[in-house]
Motif scaffolding. Structure first.
Motif, short mmCIF file in Angstrom:
data_model
loop_
_atom_site.label_atom_id
_atom_site.label_comp_id
_atom_site.label_asym_id
_atom_site.label_seq_id
_atom_site.Cartn_x
_atom_site.Cartn_y
_atom_site.Cartn_z
N ASN A 73 12.19 -10.41 -0.75
CA ASN A 73 12.16 -9.69 0.53
C ASN A 73 10.88 -8.86 0.65
OD1 ASN A 73 13.00 -7.88 -1.43
ND2 ASN A 73 14.08 -6.60 0.05
N PRO A 74 9.73 -9.56 0.72
CA PRO A 74 8.46 -8.84 0.73
C PRO A 74 8.36 -7.88 1.91
CG PRO A 74 8.14 -11.15 1.34
CD PRO A 74 9.55 -11.02 0.89
N ASP A 75 7.61 -6.80 1.72
CA ASP A 75 7.41 -5.81 2.79
C ASP A 75 6.53 -6.36 3.91
OD1 ASP A 75 8.84 -3.77 1.55
OD2 ASP A 75 7.11 -3.19 0.32
N GLY A 169 4.67 -8.74 -5.13
CA GLY A 169 5.09 -8.12 -3.87
C GLY A 169 6.39 -8.71 -3.35
N GLN A 170 6.98 -9.63 -4.10
CA GLN A 170 8.15 -10.35 -3.58
C GLN A 170 9.47 -9.57 -3.69
OE1 GLN A 170 7.97 -13.61 -2.03
NE2 GLN A 170 5.86 -12.90 -2.00
N PRO A 172 10.01 -5.81 -3.69
CA PRO A 172 9.43 -4.46 -3.66
C PRO A 172 10.41 -3.33 -3.97
CG PRO A 172 9.70 -5.31 -1.42
CD PRO A 172 10.07 -6.42 -2.35
N ASP A 173 11.71 -3.54 -3.79
CA ASP A 173 12.66 -2.42 -3.89
C ASP A 173 12.70 -1.78 -5.29
OD1 ASP A 173 13.18 -2.65 -1.21
OD2 ASP A 173 14.82 -4.08 -1.52
N PRO A 174 12.83 -2.59 -6.36
CA PRO A 174 12.82 -1.96 -7.69
C PRO A 174 11.52 -1.23 -7.98
CG PRO A 174 13.34 -4.32 -7.87
CD PRO A 174 13.03 -4.04 -6.44
N VAL A 175 10.41 -1.74 -7.44
CA VAL A 175 9.10 -1.11 -7.68
C VAL A 175 9.09 0.26 -7.01
CG1 VAL A 175 6.59 -1.35 -7.40
CG2 VAL A 175 8.02 -3.40 -7.67
N ARG A 176 9.54 0.28 -5.73
CA ARG A 176 9.58 1.55 -4.99
C ARG A 176 10.48 2.56 -5.70
NH1 ARG A 176 8.57 -0.67 -0.12
NH2 ARG A 176 10.58 -1.70 -0.21
N ILE A 187 4.57 -2.63 -0.64
CA ILE A 187 3.89 -3.22 -1.80
C ILE A 187 3.37 -4.59 -1.38
CG2 ILE A 187 4.23 -4.14 -4.13
CD1 ILE A 187 6.51 -1.47 -3.43
N LEU A 188 2.05 -4.73 -1.34
CA LEU A 188 1.47 -5.98 -0.84
C LEU A 188 1.39 -7.05 -1.92
CD1 LEU A 188 0.17 -7.38 1.62
CD2 LEU A 188 -2.03 -6.48 0.88
N PHE A 189 0.80 -6.72 -3.02
CA PHE A 189 0.73 -7.64 -4.16
C PHE A 189 0.35 -6.84 -5.40
CE2 PHE A 189 -3.99 -8.83 -4.53
CZ PHE A 189 -4.44 -7.97 -3.54
#
Ligand SMILES: Cc1cc2nc3c(=O)[nH]c(=O)nc-3n(C[C@H](O)[C@H](O)[C@H](O)COP(=O)(O)O)c2cc1C
Length: 219
Positions: A73-75, A169-170, A172-176, A187-189
């Motif tokens: 679910n990319p941004d 970037g695929q 993004p939620d865990p990264v955020r 998160i783009l890439f």
């Protein structure tokens, strides 16, 4: 090293030795990348560098997310369905990768495992996420691409290799969540980086390029 020779030698690297980049080198590299140009000098990049325990935690969460069967679910609008010649080139780069590591085209499981390596940061000691305010969309994406390439070239000058990764970037939620980024941050890439493991077969991947006359028109 001249930019010309860096361009001749650089390839994407997907296996790294277990040696972090020294803190002062990291500072220098990212300070140089700050000199990247951007539209109206807005400098939209917010680079998030992960190393050590934070990187390991993120790796674990990304793999768990993937294993749970979650869909990407990319941004940003990054679910490319390439067509025509672009699709052919996409296949070409995948074939270059799989033939370097001895994976047959029909071996779906092995290809999935190779793909999974993206979210393990290819065991690199560091990764950087290229993030920006979501509203910037394509305007910011151009600047982030230029920033990432500047960073990549400066890294090469310091003997540091990398692989840019749309894959990062695929999900993004865990990264955020782990990096505690605000909701409005997209998160783009990303890019995994470190010192190349020259003994790894995957680093023998070589891609070709289109003939100049098919890409450039001089009017
Ligand atoms: C924006 C961008 C996203 C990329 N995403 C990925 C990725 O998710 N995984 C990967 O293994 N390689 C990724 N790559 C690396 C490309 O596959 C590679 O640059 C291309 O095949 C050309 O090969 P070379 O870099 O070795 O010259 C990406 C490269 C760019 C510029």
């Amino acid at each position: 090293m001249s930019i010309e020779s860096i361009l001749q030698q650089r390839t994407s690297v997907r296996a790294f030795v277990d040696q972090p980049v020294a803190d002062d080198t990291l500072q220098k590299i990212f300070a140089s990348a700050q000199l990247s140009p951007s539209n109206c000098n807005v400098q939209p990049w917010q680079a998030c560098v992960v190393s050590g325990a934070t990187k390991d935690k993120l790796k674990q969460r990304l793999i768990e997310t993937l294993m749970s069967g979650a869909s990407p679910n990319p941004d940003f609008n990054w679910l490319p369905q390439y067509q025509g010649i672009h699709r052919e080139r996409q296949f070409g780069s995948a074939n270059a990768l799989y033939s370097a590591i001895g994976v047959a085209r029909e071996d779906k499981k092995a290809r999935q495992m190779a793909m999974l390596r993206n979210w393990q940061f290819f065991d690199a000691p560091h990764a950087v996420f290229f993030t920006m305010d979501k509203y910037l969309d394509i305007m910011g994406a151009v600047d982030l691409g230029i920033y990432a390439q500047t960073l990549s070239l400066v890294m090469a000058e310091h003997g540091i290799s990398n692989c840019m990764q749309g894959a990062l970037g695929q999900f993004p939620d865990p990264v955020r969540e782990i990096l505690n980024l605000p909701d409005e941050r997209g998160i783009l890439f990303g890019m995994s980086f470190g010192y190349a493991d020259d003994s790894a077969a995957v680093n023998n991947t070589r891609t070709d390029r289109e003939l100049l006359e098919n890409s450039v028109t001089f009017f």
